[in-house]
Design a protein around this motif. Structure first.
Motif, PDB file in Angstrom:
ATOM      1  N   SER A 167       0.672  -1.424   0.090  1.00 19.91           N
ATOM      2  CA  SER A 167      -0.439   0.244  -0.346  1.00 19.91           C
ATOM      3  C   SER A 167       0.395   1.450   0.469  1.00 19.91           C
ATOM      4  O   SER A 167       0.633   1.609  -0.765  1.00 19.91           O
ATOM      5  CB  SER A 167      -1.212   0.092   1.366  1.00 19.91           C
ATOM      6  OG  SER A 167      -1.739  -1.380   1.387  1.00 19.91           O
ATOM      7  N   PHE A 191      -4.910  -2.293  10.177  1.00 21.35           N
ATOM      8  CA  PHE A 191      -5.200  -2.629   9.058  1.00 21.35           C
ATOM      9  C   PHE A 191      -5.828  -3.959   8.855  1.00 21.35           C
ATOM     10  O   PHE A 191      -5.653  -5.089  10.149  1.00 21.35           O
ATOM     11  CB  PHE A 191      -3.641  -2.501   8.296  1.00 21.35           C
ATOM     12  CG  PHE A 191      -2.625  -1.388   7.752  1.00 21.35           C
ATOM     13  CD1 PHE A 191      -3.247  -0.854   6.318  1.00 21.35           C
ATOM     14  CD2 PHE A 191      -2.649  -0.906   8.499  1.00 21.35           C
ATOM     15  CE1 PHE A 191      -2.695   0.359   6.942  1.00 21.35           C
ATOM     16  CE2 PHE A 191      -1.655  -0.148   8.764  1.00 21.35           C
ATOM     17  CZ  PHE A 191      -1.571   0.605   7.559  1.00 21.35           C
ATOM     18  N   ARG A 242     -10.178  -1.027   2.487  1.00 23.71           N
ATOM     19  CA  ARG A 242     -10.129  -0.120   2.667  1.00 23.71           C
ATOM     20  C   ARG A 242     -10.237   0.432   3.989  1.00 23.71           C
ATOM     21  O   ARG A 242      -9.773   1.648   4.420  1.00 23.71           O
ATOM     22  CB  ARG A 242     -10.998   0.442   1.654  1.00 23.71           C
ATOM     23  CG  ARG A 242     -10.997   0.239   0.251  1.00 23.71           C
ATOM     24  CD  ARG A 242     -12.764   0.878  -0.678  1.00 23.71           C
ATOM     25  NE  ARG A 242     -11.980   2.147  -0.655  1.00 23.71           N
ATOM     26  CZ  ARG A 242     -13.306   3.638  -0.319  1.00 23.71           C
ATOM     27  NH1 ARG A 242     -15.048   2.931  -0.171  1.00 23.71           N
ATOM     28  NH2 ARG A 242     -13.169   4.860  -0.204  1.00 23.71           N
ATOM     29  N   ALA A 264      -4.042   7.669   5.834  1.00 25.38           N
ATOM     30  CA  ALA A 264      -4.983   7.509   5.568  1.00 25.38           C
ATOM     31  C   ALA A 264      -5.254   7.845   3.416  1.00 25.38           C
ATOM     32  O   ALA A 264      -5.974   7.231   3.397  1.00 25.38           O
ATOM     33  CB  ALA A 264      -6.205   6.509   6.453  1.00 25.38           C
ATOM     34  N   LYS A 272      -7.438   5.125   1.177  1.00 24.76           N
ATOM     35  CA  LYS A 272      -7.987   4.028   2.422  1.00 24.76           C
ATOM     36  C   LYS A 272      -8.936   4.752   3.502  1.00 24.76           C
ATOM     37  O   LYS A 272      -8.974   6.247   3.258  1.00 24.76           O
ATOM     38  CB  LYS A 272      -6.912   4.273   3.277  1.00 24.76           C
ATOM     39  CG  LYS A 272      -6.114   2.290   2.720  1.00 24.76           C
ATOM     40  CD  LYS A 272      -5.677   1.161   3.791  1.00 24.76           C
ATOM     41  CE  LYS A 272      -4.515   0.183   2.794  1.00 24.76           C
ATOM     42  NZ  LYS A 272      -5.780  -0.432   1.749  1.00 24.76           N
TER      43      LYS A 272
END
Ligand SMILES: CCCCCCC/C=C/C(=O)SCCNC(=O)CCNC(=O)[C@H](O)C(C)(C)COP(=O)(O)OP(=O)(O)OC[C@H]1O[C@@H](n2cnc3c(N)ncnc32)[C@H](O)[C@@H]1OP(=O)(O)O
Length: 727
Positions: free
Chosen positions: A316, A437, A445, A467, A472
């Motif tokens: 990510s 997470f 997400r 985020a 996210k």
């Protein structure tokens, strides 16, 4: 601009405190559009029309809030699109920024469409429980064909300008000033015939096997929809376009639109749209918020631990273009972790390439692997993602506190552990924060952001900004065992297991919850996650295992009901998918296809005999109510304790992290639709039957809200404040 009528300053909503504007239709905009078109048509000096947005954005469509107001805005858009199409003067759409929903439908009425290279287009109505109700379901298939229209309308996905050009949705893509390009085109079109450009007059392009194609497409649409009505009704509207003349198709579209508009699902999905945006504006009980805190820049990050979670987190960060150092305890673990991360990144790069994007991860300045903590000296933020063990986490945080630069932020990826205890071993508890997470971390997400007693507003703001950069949904919550998501999940799973003790089978319980809309039921989920995870945690809590006091009753802990069923399965090596056996049986260890297991059925009946539990038939209603209402009940306690600042937070957590069906709006929204008095009455009933289960005892806050007359969800928190003030 001599002979052209430039449509400008139509759509304007200034949002945040920036100078940008996001545009959506209001009644005034619709009226202005209609009046202007009529004026342009009547004025002989106007030879052509260009429609554009203001400040580089075409339109985000209708005002979503308008759909739930009695005066439904946007409903008159279809006739205006027709009016555009009928114009005798060429009308060109200049699409910049975004053209979504009704915005894109307006462009379908135009005779030509020019888009800026960075523009995005789409018909996202399906995501808010609706269909493109301004004749879009009838015009789009005529323009780009049924398969492409079905894809765009039933998924609601945004498409890039280059994809739009390939599909024939736009006529031209430009890199320079789009409005000027549209004006140039409009000038060239003056006096030319327009009949062939009026989509309502065109036939839907034929497919050799239309019927078979539609039958197969419907199966796919229904499967993906998982109980959500809008995708299927979008399909029906497009099917009507293939079978009926334009005007009849429009009538069908309107009929289907009205069904959706008045459905509870549209309300739930629109609530979810705004809930997600509301949680972005975080606040804490002490009053910290974006207004009081600024995020610090993260130029370089580190991830400690390359297990399943760490690998996803590294991926990510790389995708978010944040340089990252990935750290493992020794070379063997590092090499395994490195291979796994590279594989994930390669797959992500391939996916991104399909959308015309690139992912640079082979550059050591972007991604570095190490075993030495010394490389962490210059990072701005560390995310620890090791094994869920307090002693290990404390050891790492103590080390980080000594090695990292004083301004570095220290995050722990934990699903339940106490943030304050972890922070206590550092010299900078104000910069310690929980970042929970969800697996797989590069896909899911949700990011639960947990502040501890000493966490500073700047640290919260930085985690929220992170985020956002990682695309996210960050949800700021307080520190308690299990935080929001897992804390609400415990009573849900506990009830599911109690139901097995009383007479249900795992597949019965899963079926009821999957029919409700969950992606997977609690037992399939537990098999997927691994039963050993919870077993370890229960052993750490002294609920089972060698530390359990001799003579402890098998089905009681601390005077309350306890089910040893999951522990018994683990003792038999049934950890779920990874061992090929859990609540279900699988084709092999690591297999994914769950099959009901006769072994489990006889194990359960022996268990009931041993503990003299009379097997009874449990109906679907009881399964649903006991699982969901205990989860919701815990949610009311969480709100009352100030762990989350509103019911939207709980709903966003559940929709994005726990597979709660979005078309039911999240657990707290669902509670508001069931009615709080009903929930209270059912909890009271079940609590009387099972007095040894505290999770069934109605929350004081739920009782308070019922006593106050079951106020709407938006008002719930104000009753809490009134209550605390009185106290
Ligand atoms: C007979 C029947 C006829 C029926 C005719 C029906 C005609 C048309 C129907 C429609 O058009 S339905 C709406 C379709 N459009 C959408 O679904 C778009 C929704 N918006 C987005 O996807 C995103 O907001 C965005 C446009 C891609 C921008 O994203 P970004 O991340 O940049 O900003 P956000 O934080 O999401 O939004 C900022 C701000 O604006 C509010 N907002 C955005 N779009 C709308 C909208 N369409 N209606 C109302 N409000 C909207 C959003 O809530 C944010 O508000 P704040 O949180 O800042 O208050």
């Amino acid at each position: 601009i001599q002979n052209l009528f430039i449509w400008n300053r139509l759509f304007l909503l200034v949002f945040c405190n920036s100078t940008e504007s996001l545009i959506y239709f209001s009644l005034a905009v619709l009226q202005a559009l209609e009046d202007g078109l009529k004026r342009a048509d009547a004025d002989p000096s106007v030879k052509a029309v260009t429609i554009c947005g203001e400040n580089g954005k075409f339109s985000a469509g209708a005002d979503i809030r308008g759909f739930s107001s009695p005066n439904k805005q946007g409903l008159g858009l279809g006739p205006i699109v027709s009016l555009i199409e009928r114009s005798e003067k060429p009308v060109v759409a200049a699409i910049e920024g975004i053209a979504l929903g009704g915005g894109l439908e307006v462009t379908l009425g135009c005779h030509y469409r020019i888009a800026h290279v960075q523009a995005r287009m789409g018909l996202p109505e399906v995501t808010i429980g609706l269909l493109p109700g301004a004749e879009g379901t009838q015009r789009l298939p005529r323009l780009i064909g049924v398969p492409a229209a079905l894809d765009i309308i039933t998924t609601g996905r945004h498409i890039s300008a280059s994809e739009a050009l390939k599909l024939g949705l736009v006529d031209e893509v430009v890199e320079e000033n789009t409005v000027e390009a549209a004006i140039r085109l409009a000038n060239r079109l003056i006096g030319q015939p327009l009949g062939h450009r009026r989509l309502s007059l065109k036939p839907v392009p034929k497919l050799p096997n239309m019927e078979a194609f539609l039958t197969e497409a419907l199966v796919k649409v229904k499967k993906r929809a998982q109980g959500c009505l809008a995708p299927e009704l979008c399909f029906q509207a497009i099917k009507a376009a293939t079978e009926q003349p334009f005007a009849d198709g429009v009538r069908k579209e309107r009929e289907l639109f009205n069904i959706l508009l008045t459905s509870g699902q549209a309300k739930a999905l629109q609530y979810a749209f705004f809930a997600e945006r509301a949680v972005e504006k975080w606040t804490t009980p002490s009053g910290a918020s974006w207004k009081t805190a600024s995020p610090q820049p993260i130029r370089k990050a580190a991830v400690i631990g390359l297990g399943t979670m760490g690998r996803g987190i590294v991926t990510s960060l790389v995708k978010a273009k944040i340089p990252v150092v990935a750290l493992e305890q020794d070379l063997e673990y590092l090499n395994t972790g490195r291979k796994a991360v590279m594989l994930l990144l390669e797959r992500e790069a391939m996916k991104m390439e399909q959308g015309g994007q690139t992912l640079d991860f082979n550059n050591p300045a972007r991604l570095q692997f190490a075993v030495d903590f010394d490389v962490l000296r210059d990072v701005d933020l560390v995310i620890e993602a090791v094994f869920e063990n307090m002693a290990l986490k404390k050891e790492i945080f103590n080390k980080l506190s000594r090695i990292c630069k004083p301004e570095a932020f220290l995050c722990t990826n934990t699903s339940a552990l106490n943030i304050d205890e972890i922070a206590s071993v550092t010299s900078r508890p104000q910069q310690v924060i929980g970042t929970h997470f969800f697996s797989p971390a590069h896909v899911m997400r949700l990011l639960e952001i947990i502040y501890g007693r000493h966490t500073s507003p700047t640290t919260i703001a930085t985690a929220m900004q992170l985020a956002k950069v990682m695309k996210k949904v960050g949800v700021v919550v307080g520190n308690c065992f299990g935080f929001v998501g897992n804390r609400m999940m415990f009573p849900y799973v506990q009830q599911a297991v109690f139901l097995l003790e009383e007479g249900s089978r795992p597949e019965d319980v899963d079926q009821v919850l999957e029919d409700f809309g969950f992606k997977i039921g609690p037992f399939r989920m537990s098999d997927l996650a691994g039963l050993d995870v919870g077993w370890r945690s229960r052993k750490d809590q002294g609920l089972t295992g060698p530390t359990l006091a001799p003579g402890t009753s098998a089905r009681q802990r601390h005077g309350y009901r306890y089910s040893p069923l999951p522990d018994l399965l683990c003792e038999k090596g049934r950890f779920g998918q990874k061992t090929g056996k859990g609540w279900y049986q699988y084709e092999k260890a690591g297999g994914r296809t769950a099959k009901p297991d006769p072994w489990i059925h006889s194990f359960l009946s022996e268990y009931r005999d041993t503990h003299q539990i009379k097997t009874r038939f449990i109906d679907q209603e009881e399964i649903l109510e006991r699982c969901l209402f205990t989860l919701i009940n815990e949610g009311f306690d969480i709100l009352a304790e100030g762990i989350a600042s509103g019911p939207e937070h709980l709903d966003v957590v559940y929709i994005n992290g726990y597979g709660w069906p979005k078309h039911r709006g999240g657990p707290m929204f669902y509670a508001s639709t069931v009615g709080l008095p009903n929930i209270l009455a059912k909890l009271q009933k079940y609590s009387e039957i099972h007095p040894d289960v505290p999770q069934l005892r109605p929350s004081a806050f739920l009782k308070k809200l019922v006593a106050m007359g079951n106020p709407p969800l938006n008002d719930w928190m104000s009753y809490l404040h009134r209550q605390s003030n009185k106290l």
